[in-house]
Design a protein around this motif. Structure first.
Motif, PDB file in Angstrom:
ATOM      1  N   GLN A 305       0.825  -1.207   0.000  1.00  0.00           N
ATOM      2  CA  GLN A 305       0.000   0.000   0.000  1.00  0.00           C
ATOM      3  C   GLN A 305       0.859   1.256   0.000  1.00  0.00           C
ATOM      4  OE1 GLN A 305      -3.520  -0.119  -0.108  1.00  0.00           O
ATOM      5  NE2 GLN A 305      -3.165   1.999  -0.683  1.00  0.00           N
ATOM      6  N   CYS A 306       1.848   1.316   0.879  1.00  0.00           N
ATOM      7  CA  CYS A 306       2.725   2.476   0.878  1.00  0.00           C
ATOM      8  C   CYS A 306       4.108   2.106   1.414  1.00  0.00           C
ATOM      9  CB  CYS A 306       2.126   3.648   1.663  1.00  0.00           C
ATOM     10  SG  CYS A 306       1.682   3.312   3.355  1.00  0.00           S
ATOM     11  N   ILE A 307       5.078   2.948   1.095  1.00  0.00           N
ATOM     12  CA  ILE A 307       6.470   2.752   1.481  1.00  0.00           C
ATOM     13  C   ILE A 307       6.874   3.923   2.366  1.00  0.00           C
ATOM     14  CG2 ILE A 307       8.842   2.512   0.647  1.00  0.00           C
ATOM     15  CD1 ILE A 307       7.509   1.777  -2.133  1.00  0.00           C
ATOM     16  N   VAL A 308       7.396   3.610   3.536  1.00  0.00           N
ATOM     17  CA  VAL A 308       7.856   4.637   4.470  1.00  0.00           C
ATOM     18  C   VAL A 308       9.378   4.685   4.394  1.00  0.00           C
ATOM     19  CG1 VAL A 308       7.941   5.353   6.877  1.00  0.00           C
ATOM     20  CG2 VAL A 308       5.874   4.247   5.980  1.00  0.00           C
ATOM     21  N   ALA A 309       9.928   5.838   4.041  1.00  0.00           N
ATOM     22  CA  ALA A 309      11.381   5.969   3.884  1.00  0.00           C
ATOM     23  C   ALA A 309      11.734   7.439   3.694  1.00  0.00           C
ATOM     24  CB  ALA A 309      11.867   5.158   2.683  1.00  0.00           C
ATOM     25  N   LYS A 310      13.038   7.720   3.717  1.00  0.00           N
ATOM     26  CA  LYS A 310      13.510   9.065   3.419  1.00  0.00           C
ATOM     27  C   LYS A 310      13.403   9.332   1.921  1.00  0.00           C
ATOM     28  CE  LYS A 310      16.726   9.840   7.229  1.00  0.00           C
ATOM     29  NZ  LYS A 310      18.102  10.222   7.573  1.00  0.00           N
ATOM     30  N   ALA A 319       6.884  10.074   4.386  1.00  0.00           N
ATOM     31  CA  ALA A 319       7.783  10.317   5.515  1.00  0.00           C
ATOM     32  C   ALA A 319       7.413   9.446   6.712  1.00  0.00           C
ATOM     33  CB  ALA A 319       7.726  11.796   5.903  1.00  0.00           C
ATOM     34  N   PHE A 320       8.369   9.238   7.580  1.00  0.00           N
ATOM     35  CA  PHE A 320       8.114   8.509   8.822  1.00  0.00           C
ATOM     36  C   PHE A 320       6.994   9.187   9.595  1.00  0.00           C
ATOM     37  CE2 PHE A 320      12.622   7.575   7.900  1.00  0.00           C
ATOM     38  CZ  PHE A 320      12.559   6.191   7.891  1.00  0.00           C
ATOM     39  N   GLY A 321       6.071   8.371  10.100  1.00  0.00           N
ATOM     40  CA  GLY A 321       4.953   8.896  10.874  1.00  0.00           C
ATOM     41  C   GLY A 321       3.759   9.327  10.063  1.00  0.00           C
TER      42      GLY A 321
END
Length: 344
Positions: A305-310, A319-321
């Motif tokens: 569904q989504c990728i959390v990363a810099k 973004a994180f969070g």
């Protein structure tokens, strides 16, 4: 004219929720007491829907349903001049997860025929009733036990259920959603604050949402203890009996199988290539190059569904969070619901 009233009604609904959330119980009027009792009934019917998580979901909606946000969203689409009936089979994994579909159908000029999830039967009818009151009774909807005489359908279910739904609704315009989950990719230089935000992406709603992170990619030399330290803010999660049951069960299975895992007494980390992890477990893998990560994401694209990363990793990430803060134009499975409703 209906759309204007409906948008105004949503803005008023947002203000109504915001006012309720800002009050102490000592300040409650009769309507507030009714709202609070509704939250308690929801938690009794579905213990995963804690008061805290329900209020978190409601607060998210108050941030989304502003005049600017709504108008910026819907101005990109045309409103149907001929109302059709759109069947909605809603999920119930996290509070209010189906509300976006309901709003989309109404604001596109159609009438939602809503089959509620047995796990989320209280809140959506309540909010719809309030929305209608705030909209001069221009919000048409039907709550149904069985879908009949509809023109299109939007349904969400497990992968097994989706196969049945795809067959059952093959002769209708449809969006059929399946299981998805989310991943995080760490570069290695994340701050404690960023890792604490990642913990929110993992643990909010007990990890039951498709936007919750269940798989983390870490560099070869990343120290696992850094993750456990960032998780400590959520240590009380183990006091929830259903979560604790999952934790105890999965821990027992790993011990019996003599699997290697890392444990901090409320969540386990397991080195595993699987995308999906059991509740109370986070899968992780160590990577040598970003190409390995990108290859995995490409191969599993339809399940992520989504990728959390810099941003600098170049992964089309958030973004994180931010995993549990989707915008109005963030669509499940990346299928534009409003564009679909234009052709119904």
């Amino acid at each position: 004219m209906n759309t204007e009233n409906q948008v105004l009604g949503l803005i008023k609904l947002s203000a109504y929720i915001e006012e309720f959330l800002a009050k102490d119980q000592a300040e409650y009027n009769d309507g507030d007491i009714e709202f609070e009792l509704l939250l308690k009934r929801s938690e009794i019917e579905n213990p995963w829907f804690t008061i805290d998580n329900q209020k978190f979901a409601l607060k998210e909606w108050t941030g989304l349903l502003t005049e600017e946000n709504i108008n910026n969203w819907i101005r990109k689409y045309s409103v149907s001049k001929l109302s059709k009936k759109v069947g909605l089979i809603l999920a119930g994994n996290i509070p209010l997860v189906g509300f976006h579909d309901v709003i989309s159908v109404v604001l596109s000029g159609h009438i939602p025929m809503i089959k509620l999830s047995s796990k989320d039967k209280q809140m959506i009818p309540f909010l719809l009733k309030k929305w209608n009151e705030f909209s001069d009774n221009t919000v048409q909807f039907e709550l149904v036990e069985k879908l009949e005489n509809f023109d299109a359908v939007i349904a969400t279910g497990s992968n097994n259920t989706a196969r049945y739904l795809e067959y059952y609704f093959k002769d209708h315009l449809n969006i059929i959603r399946k299981n998805r989950t989310s991943v995080a990719v760490l570069k290695g230089d994340e701050t404690p604050e960023e890792l604490a935000l990642l913990a929110e992406d993992i643990f909010r709603y007990f990890g039951l949402g498709c936007r919750n992170v269940t798989r983390v990619f870490i560099p070869k030399d990343f120290v696992i203890d850094r993750l456990f330290e960032s998780f400590l803010a959520f240590k009380e999660i183990i006091n929830h009996h259903k979560y604790a049951n999952n934790y105890d069960y999965n821990r027992a299975v790993y011990l019996l199988n003599q699997d290697q895992f890392w444990d901090n007494n409320f969540v386990m980390l397991k080195e595993d290539d699987k995308l999906f992890s059991p509740l109370s477990v986070i899968n992780f893998s160590r990577y040598s190059s970003m190409e390995e990560v990108k290859s995995f994401i490409t191969e599993n694209e339809e399940n992520i569904q989504c990728i959390v990363a810099k941003d600098e990793l170049g992964l089309d990430s958030i973004a994180f969070g931010e995993a549990q803060h989707p915008a109005l134009d963030t669509y499940a499975d990346n299928v534009d619901t409003m564009k679909f409703l234009e052709v119904v």
